[in-house]
Design a protein around this motif. Structure first.
Motif, mmCIF file in Angstrom:
data_model
loop_
_atom_site.group_PDB
_atom_site.id
_atom_site.type_symbol
_atom_site.label_atom_id
_atom_site.label_comp_id
_atom_site.label_asym_id
_atom_site.label_seq_id
_atom_site.Cartn_x
_atom_site.Cartn_y
_atom_site.Cartn_z
ATOM 1 N N THR A 57 1.764 -4.530 10.226
ATOM 2 C CA THR A 57 1.518 -3.952 8.906
ATOM 3 C C THR A 57 0.524 -2.810 9.033
ATOM 4 O O THR A 57 -0.525 -2.966 9.660
ATOM 5 N N ALA A 58 0.872 -1.667 8.450
ATOM 6 C CA ALA A 58 0.012 -0.483 8.490
ATOM 7 C C ALA A 58 -0.495 -0.165 7.091
ATOM 8 O O ALA A 58 0.285 -0.085 6.137
ATOM 9 N N LEU A 59 -1.797 0.002 6.964
ATOM 10 C CA LEU A 59 -2.446 0.409 5.717
ATOM 11 C C LEU A 59 -2.776 1.894 5.818
ATOM 12 O O LEU A 59 -3.434 2.328 6.770
ATOM 13 N N ILE A 60 -2.313 2.667 4.836
ATOM 14 C CA ILE A 60 -2.503 4.112 4.858
ATOM 15 C C ILE A 60 -3.135 4.558 3.554
ATOM 16 O O ILE A 60 -2.598 4.297 2.469
ATOM 17 N N THR A 61 -4.270 5.232 3.638
ATOM 18 C CA THR A 61 -4.895 5.781 2.438
ATOM 19 C C THR A 61 -4.483 7.235 2.268
ATOM 20 O O THR A 61 -4.084 7.898 3.224
ATOM 21 N N GLY A 62 -4.576 7.708 1.029
ATOM 22 C CA GLY A 62 -4.104 9.064 0.758
ATOM 23 C C GLY A 62 -2.632 9.190 1.075
ATOM 24 O O GLY A 62 -2.167 10.204 1.596
ATOM 25 N N ALA A 63 -1.860 8.141 0.721
ATOM 26 C CA ALA A 63 -0.475 8.017 1.190
ATOM 27 C C ALA A 63 0.538 8.679 0.276
ATOM 28 O O ALA A 63 1.731 8.667 0.576
ATOM 29 N N SER A 64 0.110 9.285 -0.829
ATOM 30 C CA SER A 64 1.084 9.786 -1.792
ATOM 31 C C SER A 64 1.718 11.114 -1.397
ATOM 32 O O SER A 64 2.728 11.517 -1.972
ATOM 33 N N SER A 65 1.147 11.792 -0.410
ATOM 34 C CA SER A 65 1.698 13.089 -0.003
ATOM 35 C C SER A 65 1.160 13.465 1.375
ATOM 36 O O SER A 65 0.328 12.757 1.953
ATOM 37 N N GLY A 66 1.633 14.591 1.895
ATOM 38 C CA GLY A 66 1.082 15.174 3.112
ATOM 39 C C GLY A 66 1.086 14.263 4.315
ATOM 40 O O GLY A 66 2.077 13.580 4.602
ATOM 41 N N LEU A 67 -0.027 14.247 5.036
ATOM 42 C CA LEU A 67 -0.127 13.454 6.262
ATOM 43 C C LEU A 67 0.071 11.973 5.991
ATOM 44 O O LEU A 67 0.691 11.262 6.781
ATOM 45 N N GLY A 68 -0.466 11.479 4.870
ATOM 46 C CA GLY A 68 -0.337 10.060 4.561
ATOM 47 C C GLY A 68 1.104 9.647 4.394
ATOM 48 O O GLY A 68 1.544 8.621 4.939
ATOM 49 N N ALA A 69 1.874 10.429 3.646
ATOM 50 C CA ALA A 69 3.295 10.124 3.447
ATOM 51 C C ALA A 69 4.058 10.222 4.764
ATOM 52 O O ALA A 69 4.971 9.432 5.028
ATOM 53 N N GLU A 70 3.691 11.181 5.600
ATOM 54 C CA GLU A 70 4.359 11.333 6.896
ATOM 55 C C GLU A 70 4.051 10.152 7.807
ATOM 56 O O GLU A 70 4.958 9.632 8.485
ATOM 57 N N PHE A 71 2.806 9.719 7.861
ATOM 58 C CA PHE A 71 2.472 8.521 8.634
ATOM 59 C C PHE A 71 3.283 7.328 8.135
ATOM 60 O O PHE A 71 3.806 6.535 8.925
ATOM 61 N N ALA A 72 3.381 7.183 6.814
ATOM 62 C CA ALA A 72 4.126 6.060 6.244
ATOM 63 C C ALA A 72 5.578 6.078 6.709
ATOM 64 O O ALA A 72 6.123 5.038 7.123
ATOM 65 N N GLY A 73 6.194 7.234 6.663
ATOM 66 C CA GLY A 73 7.583 7.339 7.086
ATOM 67 C C GLY A 73 7.786 7.036 8.558
ATOM 68 O O GLY A 73 8.744 6.354 8.942
ATOM 69 N N ARG A 74 6.866 7.499 9.375
ATOM 70 C CA ARG A 74 6.999 7.283 10.820
ATOM 71 C C ARG A 74 6.788 5.817 11.184
ATOM 72 O O ARG A 74 7.493 5.260 12.033
ATOM 73 N N PHE A 75 5.799 5.169 10.564
ATOM 74 C CA PHE A 75 5.571 3.748 10.842
ATOM 75 C C PHE A 75 6.727 2.903 10.325
ATOM 76 O O PHE A 75 7.166 1.961 10.989
ATOM 77 N N ALA A 76 7.227 3.223 9.134
ATOM 78 C CA ALA A 76 8.351 2.472 8.577
ATOM 79 C C ALA A 76 9.582 2.599 9.463
ATOM 80 O O ALA A 76 10.324 1.623 9.667
ATOM 81 N N ALA A 77 9.798 3.784 10.014
ATOM 82 C CA ALA A 77 10.945 4.006 10.893
ATOM 83 C C ALA A 77 10.868 3.155 12.151
ATOM 84 O O ALA A 77 11.896 2.845 12.773
ATOM 85 N N GLN A 78 9.655 2.751 12.529
ATOM 86 C CA GLN A 78 9.470 1.896 13.699
ATOM 87 C C GLN A 78 9.341 0.419 13.329
ATOM 88 O O GLN A 78 8.979 -0.404 14.160
ATOM 89 N N GLY A 79 9.625 0.097 12.061
ATOM 90 C CA GLY A 79 9.700 -1.301 11.660
ATOM 91 C C GLY A 79 8.420 -1.904 11.129
ATOM 92 O O GLY A 79 8.335 -3.124 10.975
ATOM 93 N N ALA A 80 7.441 -1.088 10.818
ATOM 94 C CA ALA A 80 6.182 -1.616 10.283
ATOM 95 C C ALA A 80 6.278 -1.783 8.769
ATOM 96 O O ALA A 80 6.806 -0.915 8.065
ATOM 97 N N ASP A 81 5.752 -2.891 8.268
ATOM 98 C CA ASP A 81 5.532 -3.021 6.833
ATOM 99 C C ASP A 81 4.340 -2.146 6.465
ATOM 100 O O ASP A 81 3.502 -1.822 7.319
ATOM 101 N N LEU A 82 4.258 -1.785 5.187
ATOM 102 C CA LEU A 82 3.266 -0.802 4.776
ATOM 103 C C LEU A 82 2.451 -1.264 3.583
ATOM 104 O O LEU A 82 2.954 -1.981 2.713
ATOM 105 N N VAL A 83 1.204 -0.813 3.557
ATOM 106 C CA VAL A 83 0.369 -0.866 2.350
ATOM 107 C C VAL A 83 -0.034 0.574 2.072
ATOM 108 O O VAL A 83 -0.706 1.206 2.899
ATOM 109 N N LEU A 84 0.391 1.099 0.927
ATOM 110 C CA LEU A 84 0.140 2.490 0.581
ATOM 111 C C LEU A 84 -0.899 2.564 -0.529
ATOM 112 O O LEU A 84 -0.740 1.941 -1.586
ATOM 113 N N VAL A 85 -1.955 3.348 -0.294
ATOM 114 C CA VAL A 85 -3.063 3.434 -1.241
ATOM 115 C C VAL A 85 -3.331 4.897 -1.583
ATOM 116 O O VAL A 85 -3.443 5.746 -0.697
#
Length: 262
Positions: A9-37
């Motif tokens: 599980t990956a927790l990402i802050t500032g996840a609504s756009s930019g680097l945060g959203a990109e990190f979220a997409g990359r981790f999800a593509a590798q099978g990680a569950d996410l917490v977006l803040v």
């Protein structure tokens, strides 16, 4: 050892756009569950729906103002109450201000320090024990090439990012014998909403990178045999950061001042 995020599980802050959203997409593509803040609930939920549908991962959305005191502990308590354990933490939330310090709004400056520094430290402290206990993930704190020299005209922003770099490199050393990979990511100018918030692109020094390029730099650093304590994204930025560390301090300050002028 190559990093794998499947089943974590990956927790990402500032996840609504930019680097945060990109990190979220990359981790999800590798099978990680996410917490977006982030603060913008609608943007978070739209991203969450997209990633759930595309990658079949669990995505928890937590709209929060991380600039409030104790945000890290409140966030940790909320996830604990939901039975969610974090393996990877990306502290990406932050913003910059621009202009002579004497003319800056004191409340905005206080918010900048609270989010860029205080929240990052509080969140890291709140989750570091479980990150270390897991040993399967990473801690990524987003610093900046602004960390390598004072920035007249962006005095507070540069100082906050210097703090992030110093703090993260120290934590990396403290935890070097654990399985946790700790990285200070130092992007230069990146095509995100940062400059919209800043109010000008004139401070965008050097070759503008995309969020994809910056996040790829981070993931490569994390995926190597030995993760460095910090990494600068982009060859031109690495050269500039190297010069900033080697030139006389007064000269680097003067160069930085000219670089961010209108």
């Amino acid at each position: 050892m190559t990093m794998t995020y499947q089943g974590t599980t990956a927790l990402i802050t500032g996840a609504s756009s930019g680097l945060g959203a990109e990190f979220a997409g990359r981790f999800a593509a590798q099978g990680a569950d996410l917490v977006l803040v982030a603060r913008r609930a609608d943007r978070l939920e739209a991203l969450a729906q997209e990633l759930r549908g595309k990658h079949g991962v669990a995505v928890t959305v937590l709209p929060m103002d991380l600039g409030q005191p104790g945000a890290g502990r409140a966030l940790a308590a909320e996830l604990s109450s939901r039975g969610i354990t974090v393996d990877t933490l990306v502290n990406n939330a932050g913003f910059g201000t621009r202009g002579p310090f004497a003319g800056e709004d004191p409340d905005v400056v206080a918010s900048e320090i609270a989010l860029n520094v205080s929240a990052l430290v509080d969140i890291t402290r709140a989750f570091l024990p479980e990150l270390l206990a897991s040993g399967k993930g990473a801690l990524v704190n987003v610093a900046s090439t602004a960390a390598f020299q004072p920035i007249p005209g962006m005095a507070v922003y540069g100082a906050t990012k210097a703090f992030v770099l110093s703090f993260t490199e120290a934590v990396a050393h403290e935890t070097k014998d654990s399985g946790l990979r700790v990285l200070a990511l130092c992007p230069g100018a990146t095509r995100t909403e940062f400059f919209e918030v800043l109010g000008s692109e004139s401070a965008a020094v050097g070759i503008m990178q995309t969020s994809e390029q910056v996040v790829e730099t981070a993931l490569k650093a994390l995926g190597g045999k030995a993760t460095p304590a910090s990494v600068v994204s982009g060859w031109a930025n690495r050269v500039a950061a190297g010069f900033a560390q080697r030139l006389p301090r007064a000269l680097t300050v003067a160069i930085a001042a000219r670089a961010v002028q209108d």
